[in-house]
Design an enzyme around this catalytic site. Structure first.
Site, PDB file in Angstrom:
ATOM      1  N   ASP A  11       0.942  -1.048  -0.023  1.00 22.36           N
ATOM      2  CA  ASP A  11      -0.062  -0.013   0.006  1.00 22.36           C
ATOM      3  C   ASP A  11       1.169   1.259  -0.148  1.00 22.36           C
ATOM      4  OD1 ASP A  11      -1.436   2.125   0.720  1.00 22.36           O
ATOM      5  OD2 ASP A  11      -2.595   1.310   2.486  1.00 22.36           O
ATOM      6  N   GLY A  33      -9.769   4.751  -6.213  1.00 22.59           N
ATOM      7  CA  GLY A  33      -8.267   3.934  -6.455  1.00 22.59           C
ATOM      8  C   GLY A  33      -7.409   4.393  -5.461  1.00 22.59           C
ATOM      9  N   ASP A  35      -5.591   7.331  -5.559  1.00 25.67           N
ATOM     10  CA  ASP A  35      -5.942   8.669  -5.384  1.00 25.67           C
ATOM     11  C   ASP A  35      -6.779   8.762  -4.095  1.00 25.67           C
ATOM     12  OD1 ASP A  35      -6.382  11.448  -5.586  1.00 25.67           O
ATOM     13  OD2 ASP A  35      -7.207  11.326  -7.571  1.00 25.67           O
ATOM     14  N   VAL A 121      -8.805   2.167 -13.092  1.00 24.22           N
ATOM     15  CA  VAL A 121     -10.013   2.553 -13.755  1.00 24.22           C
ATOM     16  C   VAL A 121      -9.784   3.055 -15.242  1.00 24.22           C
ATOM     17  CG1 VAL A 121     -11.762   4.279 -13.444  1.00 24.22           C
ATOM     18  CG2 VAL A 121     -11.116   3.111 -11.452  1.00 24.22           C
TER      19      VAL A 121
HETATM   20  P1  ADP Z   1      -5.728   5.127 -12.805  1.00 24.66           P
HETATM   21  O1  ADP Z   1      -6.980   5.729 -12.754  1.00 24.66           O
HETATM   22  O2  ADP Z   1      -4.698   5.586 -13.076  1.00 24.66           O
HETATM   23  O3  ADP Z   1      -5.999   3.732 -13.480  1.00 24.66           O
HETATM   24  P2  ADP Z   1      -6.339   3.765 -10.200  1.00 24.66           P
HETATM   25  O4  ADP Z   1      -6.169   4.111  -8.900  1.00 24.66           O
HETATM   26  O5  ADP Z   1      -7.688   3.166 -10.750  1.00 24.66           O
HETATM   27  O6  ADP Z   1      -5.808   4.509 -11.264  1.00 24.66           O
HETATM   28  O7  ADP Z   1      -5.336   2.423 -10.213  1.00 24.66           O
HETATM   29  C1  ADP Z   1      -3.820   2.613 -10.515  1.00 24.66           C
HETATM   30  C2  ADP Z   1      -3.330   1.171  -9.693  1.00 24.66           C
HETATM   31  O8  ADP Z   1      -3.082   1.507  -8.379  1.00 24.66           O
HETATM   32  C3  ADP Z   1      -3.971   0.114  -9.803  1.00 24.66           C
HETATM   33  O9  ADP Z   1      -3.133  -1.413  -9.877  1.00 24.66           O
HETATM   34  C4  ADP Z   1      -4.824  -0.161  -8.481  1.00 24.66           C
HETATM   35  O10 ADP Z   1      -4.914  -1.449  -7.754  1.00 24.66           O
HETATM   36  C5  ADP Z   1      -3.600   0.566  -7.622  1.00 24.66           C
HETATM   37  N1  ADP Z   1      -3.790   1.019  -6.079  1.00 24.66           N
HETATM   38  C6  ADP Z   1      -5.036   1.096  -5.726  1.00 24.66           C
HETATM   39  N2  ADP Z   1      -4.771   1.640  -4.181  1.00 24.66           N
HETATM   40  C7  ADP Z   1      -3.321   1.509  -4.124  1.00 24.66           C
HETATM   41  C8  ADP Z   1      -2.734   1.558  -3.033  1.00 24.66           C
HETATM   42  N3  ADP Z   1      -2.979   2.204  -1.595  1.00 24.66           N
HETATM   43  N4  ADP Z   1      -1.421   1.359  -2.941  1.00 24.66           N
HETATM   44  C9  ADP Z   1      -0.716   1.155  -4.317  1.00 24.66           C
HETATM   45  N5  ADP Z   1      -1.472   1.078  -5.419  1.00 24.66           N
HETATM   46  C10 ADP Z   1      -2.591   1.030  -5.229  1.00 24.66           C
END
Ligand code: ADP
Length: 171
Positions: A11, A33, A35, A121
């Site tokens: 994470d 996600g 963000d 996403v």
């Molecule tokens: P995007 O809109 O750029 O695709 P997302 O947040 O939907 O961004 O996903 C980008 C990646 O971040 C995915 O692999 C998701 O599983 C991952 N992700 C989500 N939460 C965390 C976190 N807390 N730490 C690291 N990676 C994460």
């Protein structure tokens, strides 16, 4: 790369590095996600600073404080939304990595952590995204011997395996 590039599963909000990168959207006003996780962990002052930035174009990067995060800074970059690959998506994803590395470097950061930009996403194909990410980071590390460590923080095992496979081909 002498251990300066590592791939881990975890994470990103728990990483005590100089800068973590946020896969943001162009408003910089928060989303789902990674963000959402970064804004929840950093607290409301992060959103307050983001409001002063008036958004960010796809592939560009803007830096803020890390507030309640263990990281000192957050670099926000909107990666490209995948629209089939004919809209400049590969170049825009490379720009997101390179501009994030440069923004952190210019702020004095020497340790950084990245999430897998655009592969959630935004639906960028994982293997292709991993290749672009690893290639761009390794190029930057070769050009900047004083960047101490860049970690790819993968949230799940499928993502970690894709980055490990890309690294095996590029190292
Ligand atoms: P995007 O809109 O750029 O695709 P997302 O947040 O939907 O961004 O996903 C980008 C990646 O971040 C995915 O692999 C998701 O599983 C991952 N992700 C989500 N939460 C965390 C976190 N807390 N730490 C690291 N990676 C994460």
């Amino acid at each position: 790369m002498n251990g300066r590039f590592t791939i881990e599963q975890g994470d990103i909000t728990t990483y005590a590095v100089d800068a973590i990168v946020n896969a943001a959207n162009t408003t910089l006003l928060g989303g789902g996600g990674v963000d959402g996780a970064i804004h929840r962990a950093a607290g409301p002052d992060l959103l307050a600073e983001c409001r002063t930035l008036h958004g960010c174009d796809t592939g560009e990067a803007k830096i803020t404080g890390g507030y309640r995060l263990p990281a000192r800074y957050v670099v926000h970059t909107p990666g490209p939304i995948w629209h089939g690959g004919t809209h400049g998506e590969p170049q825009l994803l490379e720009n997101s990595y390179r501009n994030s590395l440069t923004a952190a470097w210019n702020a004095g950061c020497r340790t950084m952590a990245f999430p897998s930009i655009s592969t959630g996403v935004y639906r960028f194909p994982l293997d292709q995204a991993a290749h672009i990410a690893v290639r761009t980071i390794l190029d930057f590390l070769r050009e900047h011997p004083e960047m101490n460590r860049v970690t790819m923080v993968c949230f799940d095992s499928r993502t970690r395996r894709a980055y490990e496979s890309a690294y095996q081909k590029l190292r």
